[in-house]
Structures are given as structure tokens and as C-alpha cells.
Design a protein around this motif. Structure first.
Motif, short mmCIF file in Angstrom:
data_model
loop_
_atom_site.label_atom_id
_atom_site.label_comp_id
_atom_site.label_asym_id
_atom_site.label_seq_id
_atom_site.Cartn_x
_atom_site.Cartn_y
_atom_site.Cartn_z
N SER A 1 0.85 -1.17 0.20
CA SER A 1 0.06 0.05 -0.05
C SER A 1 0.88 1.32 0.13
O SER A 1 2.13 1.31 0.21
CB SER A 1 -0.83 0.15 1.41
OG SER A 1 -0.09 0.39 2.27
N ALA A 2 0.32 2.26 -0.22
CA ALA A 2 0.84 3.48 -0.28
C ALA A 2 1.60 4.11 1.23
O ALA A 2 2.63 4.45 1.22
CB ALA A 2 -0.06 4.83 -0.81
N LEU A 3 0.98 3.53 2.19
CA LEU A 3 1.48 3.69 3.88
C LEU A 3 2.45 2.77 3.88
O LEU A 3 3.65 3.39 4.43
CB LEU A 3 0.36 3.34 4.73
CG LEU A 3 0.82 3.22 6.02
CD1 LEU A 3 1.24 4.58 6.50
CD2 LEU A 3 -0.69 2.87 6.93
N ASP A 4 2.47 1.40 3.40
CA ASP A 4 3.70 0.46 3.46
C ASP A 4 4.97 1.41 2.74
O ASP A 4 6.04 1.17 3.20
CB ASP A 4 3.27 -0.65 2.89
CG ASP A 4 2.23 -1.39 3.97
OD1 ASP A 4 2.22 -1.32 4.98
OD2 ASP A 4 1.50 -2.28 3.33
N ARG A 5 4.59 1.61 1.59
CA ARG A 5 5.93 2.20 0.82
C ARG A 5 6.61 3.52 1.46
O ARG A 5 7.70 3.94 1.58
CB ARG A 5 5.36 2.66 -0.77
CG ARG A 5 5.00 1.60 -1.46
CD ARG A 5 4.97 1.77 -2.92
NE ARG A 5 3.85 3.00 -3.24
CZ ARG A 5 2.50 2.75 -3.52
NH1 ARG A 5 2.25 1.56 -3.40
NH2 ARG A 5 1.61 3.58 -3.68
N GLU A 6 5.53 4.05 1.91
CA GLU A 6 6.26 5.47 2.48
C GLU A 6 6.98 5.20 3.82
O GLU A 6 7.78 5.69 4.35
CB GLU A 6 4.98 6.51 2.96
CG GLU A 6 4.43 7.39 1.61
CD GLU A 6 5.46 7.85 0.76
OE1 GLU A 6 6.08 8.79 1.36
OE2 GLU A 6 5.56 7.67 -0.44
N LEU A 7 6.32 4.32 4.46
CA LEU A 7 6.88 3.80 6.01
C LEU A 7 8.37 3.36 5.67
O LEU A 7 9.21 3.42 6.39
CB LEU A 7 6.15 2.69 6.50
CG LEU A 7 4.77 3.18 7.26
CD1 LEU A 7 3.95 2.10 8.19
CD2 LEU A 7 5.05 4.29 8.57
N ALA A 8 8.57 2.29 4.49
CA ALA A 8 9.82 1.83 4.15
C ALA A 8 10.66 2.97 3.93
O ALA A 8 11.77 3.11 4.29
CB ALA A 8 9.60 0.80 2.96
N LEU A 9 10.12 4.04 3.02
CA LEU A 9 11.06 5.00 2.69
C LEU A 9 11.61 5.60 3.93
O LEU A 9 12.68 6.06 3.82
CB LEU A 9 10.24 6.06 1.81
CG LEU A 9 11.06 7.07 1.22
CD1 LEU A 9 11.99 6.73 0.14
CD2 LEU A 9 10.19 8.18 0.51
#
Length: 718
Positions: free
Chosen positions: A9-17
Motif C-alpha cells: 500500500s501507499a502507507l507501506d511504501r512511505e513507511l519503508a522510505l
């Protein structure tokens, strides 16, 4: 048949970043820590010379300066780990593509490029000042929620919707998300959610006096603490050397806020409750509050002349002095001795005046000695001072005074009548009967500090000098060297002040301070700059005009500035609407902030009888604990509090430390998820500030409020 695997998800991608950047920050910070330890070890080896080699002092200085940041970073990293709060908490995405990360301290990479900007640096200001109407070239402001070095959540604010940059916006906004979190036993910092008007007060000029006002829940306390951290960052040499004193209303309050500054990387601040301000001079911390009848008497400026007369009042009627010199009787009558005492005290403090008083007595005696004896004055003085009668007289006539012993005299109605002509007979009786010498009150501390200033330090005698060599036969459980003993010895300075002084004094809940307490604080900040935080509508001091005059006198001609915090972030709108009606009736000019949150739950107004009160309270606590996640405060009048807390113990077994029983004066500055206010009319009756103190109690909850009226008393209700 292949099943589709959903992508991140967008949230998962941003958290990883964000996690990748946080990992990089901690990598460099730990590298700096490792470097610091290595340099320290090598430095020790270099300085352990075999006398065949040596290091120049300037080489050592350069080495220290090179690694000072690393040592500081290591210390602050340990403090942050202890707080379980993240080092990195913010990110700014600018219109030109630049990305800035904001944190509790600054961290740089190997090329000295900033990985994290300290929240107090000027480059971090847009994180707090930027708004949708004035984005300050910021497209997106992001708040990172971290636990230690792990990113656990993200909250975004879109500030420049006109920008063509496509950035994902996640969450409901950092501030509202933070406000919904359950409260714990300690205050959290708000460094990630400081609002623009709060940031303006935090970064104000340090010079002169800064006054921060606002109603309940506006963040005055935490803003003031962040201001202390900012002052240390921006003027470290001045304030770390001179010291910052933070004063709060109670010991409970100081325990509540004690971790805020360390979590911001600052531990060089002195925290004292108002009952502990004079611990430097008195070695005494008080927590007991006087009754509503007595507190205004002890806090009034009328006590200044009372204490001056008390100090000058001899412990006994002035005795006559009779000594024999060369067979000649020399006498000084009580009137002459009283005149000498008045003359000496006009020029000296009591404890510092003993030598001057003795000199005046010897002069008076020598004037009576027959001239035909032709006795030198020095010889005459030696003959007089060696006489047992003279020694006994001087000890009785001019003893060293201690503040506590002097104040004890006010428990004698006859003494009070002599020195308290400003007080009515009823006030004199109330004052004399108010003292508990085993448990001094908070108001007593200001009186004791005034007395300490009036009488001066204890007269130092030669026999009071510390022994350097241990007497024979003394048993010691540890080795004590001569250097150890000498380290505690200080040159006696009769003119030295007995209290600490500071470069900056920060006073929270200032509206509660009495004029006598202001005098106590001013002794510790005579040359200081000040931050004064308060709200007159919450004052427990019964005379608001007198309190405002004390503040005006403090500011004087110094540069000053005032800030008003207008938004109540703590109280649900439903709760604050009730509290506002209560205080508006008692204090029409109250500064009422705007409550921005609504829970949809109205305050629960209950009634019961005295026999049923304990059962009803147990039921309310059980139900409230199911409806709120965090802490619960039970606020009751001081006379009712002990019995209520004892009776509720069985019901508290399942709730443990979630519930706190507390008086309306001690609850100042604190907050709970749920609050139960027991017998509001009794609180009004027993509080010096009446409805204004009840207003404080009603504005403590962040989620739910319950009030319990007893035996039909409900005059407080709008």
C-alpha cells in the motif's frame, strides 16, 4: 489459476522510505558514538605519560573540541532511548524539491551534510510556522511516529495544494492524531506538533520578561518547557553557565514534567516546586497547603513589616548588663541596650551584626569607666569579654537566629499581637493557630525565606571550623583523605547570599503565586530574564489585582512581550462549554480559548447522598475505566480526599495505578483521560480561589468528565 498478490500500500511504501532514512541517521549517530569512545580511550593513553613524552595542552584542547559533538550526541542518544521516543520526528518537502528532516538533535553524514536538523535551528522553523495560507515554500509537512529507531506511523499535512509536485498525503493530520492518544503518568513533549502561535512564544527574544497566557489546555506548560530547551540551544554559554530555574505549582506537577526537557536533549535545568524554591537556603521542601482562611494572610505583603518587627523583637526583655572591671561596677540599663540594638540593626542584618553590637556595648561600657585608671581600650575590652557575666549576657542578648526558630514565635498569640498591627484580631488568631512545625506549609516557605534574607547567615565562630585531622578512636567505614575534608570547607563570607541565583527563571501557573512568593523568586532572579506562564481565570490567589500588580512590579522597565495561546487542545468542546459557564459567572473577564475537539460525549452530572458516596464513586470509576484507555483523576476537597481514597481501595485493585486521588490545588497543570469531580460545592468552599479553582478541576479531562453532587448541594452548576 494464479491469484493476484496485492502490492504494498501507499502507507507501506512511505513507511519503508522513512525507515531507510531513520536507519541511516542512527548509523551515523552510532558511528559518532563509537568514534567518541575510541578518542576518549586514545586520549587517556596519550596523557598517561612515562615522563619521557608529553602532549601539549593545545593538542588536547583541539582533540576535545573536535569530538565534543560526538560525546554530546552519545549522551543525548542514551536519554532518547530511555524515553522510547524517536530521534527523527518530522520531514519537510519544499517546492524546489529539497527535503529536510527535523529531529531532537542535529546529525550530519561523513561529508558534513545534514541528515537531521535540530528542531530549534532556524532552518526548522517552517515545520512549525508554515500554514496553508502561508506555506513558506513547503508542499508537505510530515510527522513520523517512532518507537526508538522504528517508524510506526505517519501523519501528513498538505500545505501548498497549488504545487504540481505529486506527493502522497497520509493520515488525518499529526495534531489531531496526537490529541487522541491516551495520557500516561508523565507529560510528553510536543516537539513534533508545535503550532505556529506556540512556536512564536518558544522562539521569542530571551531578554527581559516574556509572558505566555492562555486558558486551560492551550499548551502553556509544555510551550514554556520547549522555550527553556530553545534558550539553552540558542544562548548556551549564557544559560548553561548561569542556569535556568523552572518553577511549578507542586511536587506532583514537577514529577509529571520532569522527563520533557531530557527528551529534548537538555538536562542542565533546575526544577523546583514553589514549596521547594528555597531548598537552597532552608534545606526544606513543603507540600502542605494552608486553608482558604490562612493562605491569603501568609501570602500578603502585610507580612513584610510583621516579619521585620518579629526579627527585631528580642527573644526576652532586654536584660541589664553588669560587669566588674578593676573593682569598678559598670552597668548598661535596658533602655540603653535597646537603643544600641536599634542603631545596630539599622545598619546590619541580625546575624551579621553581632560584632557591631558587641563593639557598641564595649564602647558604651568604656565611656563609663573612670578615666583615672588610664586603662587602654584593648586591655579593657579583653577584661570585659573574658568575664563570665558578659559572655552569658551576650549569648542571651544577641543569639544567632535561625529562620525556623524565629517563625515559630508567631504561634504565640501574645507575640503575634505585638508585631501584627496590620492584621485584624481574627486574622491574628488564624495566623497563630496555623503552624505545624513538623510539616511546614507551602506559604510558610516564602515567610522563612524572607526571614533568612532579613537575619542573614549564622555567625561563624572559630570553634565551628571543621576538623582536618580525625580524633583518635574514630571509626570510619571508608577512607577519608585530608583533601576530601578540605573540599567541603568554604571560606566564610558574611556578605554572601544564602540562595542560588539563575540567569533565567521560568514560572508556570504564575497566577497562583502570592506577593510573598514573588519576593522569594526575585531573590533568585535579580539579574535574570524571565518567562511567566499563567491564566488569571485559574488563579487560586483570591486577589487577581494584587497578583497582576506583582507581575507589573517584576517587569518594571525591562523589555517585555506577551503571547496569547488561543486554542484549547486538551478539553473536549462538550466539557469546556460547561467549565466556561462556571468560570464566566465568577470571573467575567476570563480568557476563554477555543476548544477544537469534540467527542460527542456530554459531561455526566450525578447526585448522591453522603452515606452512598463511596458506593457511587466505586461504580463511576469502574464504568469510566471501561470507557477511557488511560489515566483517571478523582478531584475532591482536601477535607474529603483521605476518606474517599481509603474507601475506594477495594474498587481500585483492578484499576491499579490508572487512578489518582488529588486535591484541586495539586491538580494544577495535570491532565487525565477521565476526571471525576466529587462535591464541587465543597471544593469551592475550601479553595482560596473559589469557582476559579473548580474551573481548573473541570478542565483536566481529555475525554470524559463526571461530577458528583452530594446531599443536594449544586450551587456551582450554571
Amino acid at each position: 489459476m494464479d491469484s493476484a498478490v496485492p502490492g504494498p500500500s501507499a502507507l507501506d511504501r512511505e513507511l519503508a522510505l522513512e525507515q531507510a532514512h531513520v536507519d541511516l541517521v542512527y548509523k551515523h549517530l552510532k558511528k559518532a558514538t563509537k568514534s567518541a569512545k575510541k578518542v576518549a580511550s586514545e586520549g587517556q593513553k596519550l596523557y598517561r605519560s612515562d615522563r619521557q613524552s608529553w602532549m601539549r595542552e593545545e593538542d588536547g584542547t583541539a582533540m576535545f573540541e573536535r569530538d565534543a559533538f560526538a560525546f554530546q550526541a552519545a549522551r543525548r542518544l542514551a536519554e532518547l532511548d530511555a524515553e522510547h521516543e524517536g530521534l527523527v520526528f518530522g520531514r519537510l518537502d519544499h517546492t524546489d524539491g529539497e527535503i529536510r528532516y527535523i529531529g531532537r538533535l542535529g546529525v550530519r553524514d561523513d561529508d558534513y551534510e545534514p541528515l537531521v536538523i535540530d528542531w530549534r535551528a532556524r532552518a526548522a522553523e517552517p515545520f512549525y510556522r508554515a500554514t496553508a495560507s502561508n506555506p513558506m515554500d513547503v508542499v508537505r509537512r510530515r510527522v513520523l511516529r517512532c518507537r526508538n529507531d522504528k517508524v510506526t506511523g505517519i501523519e501528513d499535512d498538505l500545505l501548498d495544494s497549488s504545487s504540481t509536485t505529486e506527493l502522497p498525503i497520509i493520515g488525518e493530520g499529526a495534531l489531531m492524531a496526537t490529541l487522541k492518544r491516551a495520557r500516561g503518568p508523565r507529560m510528553r513533549d510536543i516537539v513534533a506538533t508545535i503550532q505556529a502561535e506556540q512556536d512564536e512564544a518558544i522562539r521569542a527574544d530571551y531578554r527581559g520578561v516574556t509572558v505566555i497566557g492562555g486558558g486551560p489546555g492551550t499548551g502553556k506548560t509544555v510551550v514554556a518547557l520547549h522555550r527553556a530547551a530553545y534558550l539553552l540551544y540558542s544562548n548556551r554559554r549564557r544559560f548553561e553557565r548561569g542556569g535556568i530555574l523552572v518553577v511549578g505549582p507542586s511536587g506532583l506537577f514537577m514529577n509529571y514534567i520532569e522527563r520533557v526537557l531530557p527528551s529534548l536533549g537538555e538536562d542542565s535545568v533546575t526544577l523546583r516546586s514553589i514549596g521547594g524554591v528555597a531548598v537552597d537556603a532552608l534545606d526544606l521542601i513543603a507540600s502542605r497547603n494552608d486553608s482558604a482562611e490562612v493562605a491569603p494572610i501568609k501570602g500578603s505583603l502585610r507580612m513584610v513589616p510583621v516579619l521585620k518587627r518579629l526579627v527585631n523583637l528580642p527573644l526576652a526583655e532586654a536584660p541589664e548588663l553588669l560587669v566588674m572591671v578593676k573593682g569598678e561596677p559598670l552597668r548598661l540599663g535596658s533602655e540603653q541596650l535597646a537603643r544600641i540594638r536599634r542603631d545596630v540593626l539599622a545598619r546590619h542584618k541580625v546575624n551579621a551584626a553581632r560584632d557591631a553590637a558587641e563593639s557598641a556595648v564595649l564602647d558604651a561600657l568604656y565611656a563609663k569607666f573612670p578615666a583615672e585608671f588610664e586603662l587602654d581600650f584593648e586591655v579593657f575590652s579583653e577584661l570585659v569579654t573574658d568575664a563570665a557575666a558578659y559572655k552569658m549576657f551576650l549569648h542571651a542578648w544577641w543569639p544567632d537566629l535561625e529562620a525556623t526558630e524565629v517563625l515559630r514565635r508567631l504561634s504565640d498569640p501574645s507575640v503575634v499581637a505585638k508585631v501584627s498591627t496590620e492584621l485584624s484580631p481574627a486574622e491574628q488568631a488564624a495566623l497563630a493557630g496555623s503552624f505545624d512545625f513538623d510539616d511546614w506549609s507551602v506559604a510558610d516557605v516564602a515567610l522563612l525565606d524572607e526571614l533568612t534574607d532579613l537575619i542573614g547567615p549564622i555567625h561563624a565562630d572559630a570553634e565551628d571550623e571543621p576538623l582536618i585531622f580525625l580524633p583518635d578512636g574514630t571509626e570510619m567505614s571508608e577512607l577519608v583523605t585530608t583533601a576530601d575534608l578540605l573540599s567541603h570547607h568554604r571560606e566564610h563570607d558574611p556578605d554572601a547570599e544564602p540562595y542560588d541565583t539563575f540567569a533565567h527563571v521560568l514560572v508556570d501557573e504564575a497566577q497562583d503565586l502570592s506577593p510573598m512568593q514573588w519576593r522569594m523568586l526575585r531573590r533568585r532572579g535579580a539579574e535574570a530574564s524571565w518567562t511567566i506562564v499563567g491564566d488569571p481565570a485559574q488563579s487560586s490567589w483570591p486577589d487577581p489585582d494584587e497578583a497582576e500588580q506583582a507581575l507589573t512590579d517584576l517587569i518594571g522597565n525591562a523589555p517585555s512581550r506577551r503571547f496569547r495561546l488561543s486554542t484549547n487542545y486538551r478539553s473536549p468542546a462538550e466539557v469546556f462549554a460547561l467549565a466556561a459557564e462556571v468560570v464566566r459567572r465568577a470571573f467575567p473577564s476570563a480568557d476563554l480559548p477555543h476548544a477544537v475537539r469534540s467527542t460527542g460525549v456530554e459531561p455526566l452530572l450525578l447526585t448522591t447522598t453522603s452515606p452512598e458516596l463511596n458506593t457511587e464513586l466505586a461504580r463511576v470509576l469502574s464504568e469510566l475505566a471501561e470507557r477511557v484507555e488511560g489515566t483517571i483523576g478523582v478531584v475532591a476537597a482536601p477535607s474529603q480526599l483521605p476518606a474517599l481514597a481509603t474507601a475506594a481501595q477495594p474498587a481500585l485493585e483492578a484499576l491499579g495505578s490508572r487512578v489518582t486521588f488529588i486535591s484541586p490545588l495539586d491538580v494544577k497543570g495535570l491532565e487525565y483521560d477521565g476526571v471525576v469531580v466529587v462535591d464541587p460545592d465543597q471544593i469551592v468552599e475550601e479553595s482560596p480561589g473559589g469557582e476559579r479553582v473548580l474551573y481548573v478541576a473541570l478542565t483536566r479531562p481529555t475525554q470524559r468528565l463526571v461530577t458528583i453532587d452530594v446531599d443536594g448541594r449544586s450551587a456551582w452548576r450554571p
